[in-house]
Design an enzyme around this catalytic site. Structure first.
Site, PDB file in Angstrom:
ATOM      1  N   HIS A   1       5.584   1.553   4.855  1.00 48.28           N
ATOM      2  CA  HIS A   1       5.829   1.070   3.358  1.00 48.28           C
ATOM      3  C   HIS A   1       7.077   1.181   3.480  1.00 48.28           C
ATOM      4  O   HIS A   1       8.134   0.897   3.756  1.00 48.28           O
ATOM      5  CB  HIS A   1       4.574   2.203   2.444  1.00 48.28           C
ATOM      6  CG  HIS A   1       3.532   2.318   2.679  1.00 48.28           C
ATOM      7  ND1 HIS A   1       3.077   1.726   2.169  1.00 48.28           N
ATOM      8  CD2 HIS A   1       3.144   3.588   2.876  1.00 48.28           C
ATOM      9  CE1 HIS A   1       1.625   2.250   2.391  1.00 48.28           C
ATOM     10  NE2 HIS A   1       1.853   3.348   3.412  1.00 48.28           N
TER      11      HIS A   1
ATOM     12  N   ASP B   1       2.677  -2.962  -3.723  1.00 48.04           N
ATOM     13  CA  ASP B   1       2.335  -1.543  -2.725  1.00 48.04           C
ATOM     14  C   ASP B   1       3.736  -0.610  -3.561  1.00 48.04           C
ATOM     15  O   ASP B   1       5.164  -1.582  -3.588  1.00 48.04           O
ATOM     16  CB  ASP B   1       2.933  -1.992  -1.368  1.00 48.04           C
ATOM     17  CG  ASP B   1       2.744  -0.079  -0.596  1.00 48.04           C
ATOM     18  OD1 ASP B   1       2.128   0.545  -1.027  1.00 48.04           O
ATOM     19  OD2 ASP B   1       3.256  -0.088   0.446  1.00 48.04           O
TER      20      ASP B   1
END
Length: 561
Positions: A373, A200
């Site tokens: 994130h 990610d």
């Protein structure tokens, strides 16, 4: 675990969506003509995609290879990872889907809503699950994100392990009842030997660790503790951790809680059933009863933190909600950040709420939101734990992928072993080398109402022209055998000019159409409607641009006799 094949067979890795963009995540791991698909998400449209509800992936690559697909594995329940499943199943029914408990419940709701429950097999997994597909197997490791039950995926092949992290951050103090990331299992994968890490990249521009969800909980507690009036709390429906923290504070304050928005109602229902949310008896009240509770004893949970026009918060802001109107003393808390493309919509809602008299609290400046994130330090930690031979950044715009690749090189992955790819690129990798060997079409598909993929770039372009320069229609009745104009030409304008004040322009435009029709009959022997249409468009577009420097859409309307 499969034993290593004597004959080298390459692993093929590709993204159908998720590269060079935020959203639409969908990845394929293929070995020996068998494919494991990871995630199936949507992307929310940018402002220039007028009238488009969602952007999904083009599934043609999977449709052509349907017999190779072993299953669809889901990392977590956010829309950019599961939102495309109903659209995929309409074109490719019968796929086995594997997901954690919350993601599975959210998927089940989507399938029921779309009448697709019989078109797939749903299978619940957790971090201890093992999917045995023969030469390939799939295991999992627990991560933390802004939603429970987030999993990283490890696909084991005879050539090595392919790891796809899913969305992650290293939250070492998650909200009560949710486990911390399983660093031991990640380290074990690294010691076993990760061939390729797909990680990610969303927060690759953030040079620090991302703050813990518990930090936001402290801020929510402090903010809500100082509010005496009614609280309207807007968040992503899938952010169960945030909903839990706001609900816990409201319960401590003796507030009743009302829920508005279909997705929020479904999230609360699933959260309660799965044990992530716990409400004392009589805490949750029916929406119709909100006006029976005094403001200092009420919190409203609602959707619309992204400025969606039909969401509850947008209707509250513009005064069209049936049960809730803003009154002085109301406080609206936005516990999210705008998704790229939604900033203008969010600001519009905030302005509407402020104008109606509400106090609005939003943004990271008030510490009511933190990202799910990981920043650069967490991305480097993942790289150190996994120790991959090859690296492929995913889930991010190009600049994010580039920065993440630079971080990988700082973590001892050679530059030649890092691959910034595009959707549709095919990376072939074995225990010795990796290279991009192929490409298949992987363009966007647009969802407009019930239509999937039937809105192309030409239609989008026309909508943009309509929104900017309007439309001009030229109407005439023509005797096709002789070229005689029996009536007209008449000019109609929508969104281009105010006709009452543009008499000279309209008169001259009519003459342009008249001469274009006559010239067409003079120069062509066998004139048809298509020829007339083309001649009218050419003549009017040139004339109108010369006079106004605008390019409206020109629609000829020829009635042939």
């Amino acid at each position: 675990m499969p034993t290593k094949s004597k004959k080298t067979k390459n692993v093929r890795v590709a993204a159908i969506g998720g590269l060079g963009e935020i959203g639409k995540n969908m990845y394929c791991i293929e070995y020996n003509d068998k494919i494991v698909v990871i995630d199936c998400g949507i992307k929310f449209p940018e402002d220039d995609l007028l009238g488009i509800d969602y952007v999904i992936s083009d599934y043609q690559h999977l449709i052509k290879n349907r017999d190779k697909i072993l299953g669809l594995v889901i990392t977590h329940g956010h829309e950019d990872h599961i939102g495309g499943i109903p659209f995929l199943l309409r074109q490719l029914p019968g796929i086995d889907i594997y997901a954690g408990p919350l993601a599975l419940a959210l998927i089940q709701s989507k399938l029921e809503e779309n009448g697709l429950t019989k078109d797939c097999q749903l299978n619940e997994i957790n971090e201890d699950s093992v999917l045995d597909f023969g030469e390939m197997s799939v295991t999992f490791f627990r991560t933390t994100h802004s939603i429970p039950d987030t999993l990283g995926v490890a696909v084991h092949t005879p050539e090595g392990i392919i790891v796809q992290t899913g969305d992650f951050k290293f939250d070492l103090t998650p909200v009560d009842g949710q486990p911390a990331p399983n660093l031991q299992r990640m380290a074990k994968l690294g010691s076993d030997g990760v061939l390729l890490l797909m990680s990610d990249s969303t927060n690759a521009e953030i040079p620090t660790f991302t703050k813990s969800e518990r930090f936001v909980g402290t801020s929510i507690r402090n903010i809500m503790g100082a509010i005496e009036g009614r609280i309207i709390f807007a968040s992503f429906a899938s952010n169960i951790s945030r909903i839990k923290q706001a609900s816990d504070v409201a319960i401590e304050q003796g507030r009743k809680i009302a829920v508005f928005g279909r997705s929020m109602e479904a999230a609360i229902k699933n959260g309660i059933e799965l044990g992530y949310l716990d409400y004392p008896k009589d805490t949750l009240i029916e929406p119709k009863d909100v006006n029976k509770v005094s403001g200092d004893k009420l919190m409203i949970l609602c959707t619309g933190s992204q400025g969606e026009p039909m969401a509850a918060l947008s209707r509250i802001a513009n005064g069209t909600h049936k049960q809730i109107s803003i009154v002085p003393g109301d406080t609206v808390i936005f516990s999210s950040s705008p998704i790229p493309g939604n900033t203008a919509s969010v600001n519009h809602v905030i302005n509407g709420l402020e104008e109606a008299g509400a106090n609005v609290i939003h943004g990271k400046v008030n510490n009511v939101h933190t990202s799910g994130h990981g920043g650069q330090e967490e991305q480097k930690l993942m790289l150190r734990l996994m120790k991959p031979k090859f690296f492929m950044p995913i889930h991010g715009e190009y600049r994010m992928l580039k920065i993440h690749t630079e971080l990988a090189q700082l973590c001892d992955v050679p530059k030649e072993n890092c691959f910034i790819m595009e959707n549709g690129d095919v990376l072939e990798v074995n225990h010795e080398k990796a290279e991009v060997v192929d490409h298949f079409p992987a363009s966007d598909a647009f969802v407009d109402g019930n239509g999937i993929g039937d809105i192309g770039n030409a239609v989008i372009h026309e909508r943009q022209l309509l929104s900017e320069d309007g439309l001009v229609a030229a109407c005439a009745t023509v005797k096709m055998k002789t070229g005689q104009i029996l009536s007209g030409p008449d000019i109609l304008s929508r969104g281009f000019i105010y006709m009452r004040e543009s008499g000279d322009l309209i008169n001259q435009a009519q003459k342009q159409v008249y001469h274009a029709i006559k010239q067409c009959f003079r120069e062509q022997q066998h004139v048809n409607e298509s020829m007339l249409n083309e001649a009218i468009i050419d003549a009017l577009q040139d004339y109108l641009y010369d006079k106004t420097e605008r390019k409206p859409i020109v629609i000829p309307m020829i009635i042939s006799v």
